[in-house]
Design an enzyme around this catalytic site. Structure first.
Site, mmCIF file in Angstrom:
data_model
loop_
_atom_site.group_PDB
_atom_site.id
_atom_site.type_symbol
_atom_site.label_atom_id
_atom_site.label_comp_id
_atom_site.label_asym_id
_atom_site.label_seq_id
_atom_site.Cartn_x
_atom_site.Cartn_y
_atom_site.Cartn_z
ATOM 1 N N CYS A 10 64.627 47.571 48.907
ATOM 2 C CA CYS A 10 63.182 47.363 49.071
ATOM 3 C C CYS A 10 62.660 48.267 50.188
ATOM 4 C CB CYS A 10 62.885 45.901 49.385
ATOM 5 S SG CYS A 10 62.924 44.898 47.889
ATOM 6 N N PRO A 11 61.459 48.774 50.022
ATOM 7 C CA PRO A 11 60.459 48.409 49.020
ATOM 8 C C PRO A 11 60.489 49.258 47.744
ATOM 9 C CG PRO A 11 59.421 49.834 50.607
ATOM 10 C CD PRO A 11 60.893 49.666 51.034
#
Length: 68
Positions: A10-11
């Site tokens: 992530c992201p």
């Protein structure tokens, strides 16, 4: 449309899903993931964009089907 975000942290999975959502015209968006936190983040993002989310898991990998 397929988004393969396996092996990404992530992201990045959310960013890749956002690109697919931004170019969405019809049908389903299939998102492949391999981290639970990415599943949670992509699910939250998709629902905020008005998609329903169906999740399946097999051998530690997740598939999300986004429908509008």
């Amino acid at each position: 449309m397929l988004v393969d975000a396996r092996g990404r942290s992530c992201p990045e999975p959310v960013v890749l899903t956002k690109k697919a959502v931004d170019s969405y015209k019809s049908g389903d968006i299939e998102v492949l993931l391999d981290a639970q936190v990415a599943v949670e983040n992509v699910t939250r993002f998709a629902k905020n964009k008005g998609f329903s989310v169906k999740k399946s898991e097999e051998e530690g990998e997740y598939k999300l089907i986004l429908k509008k």
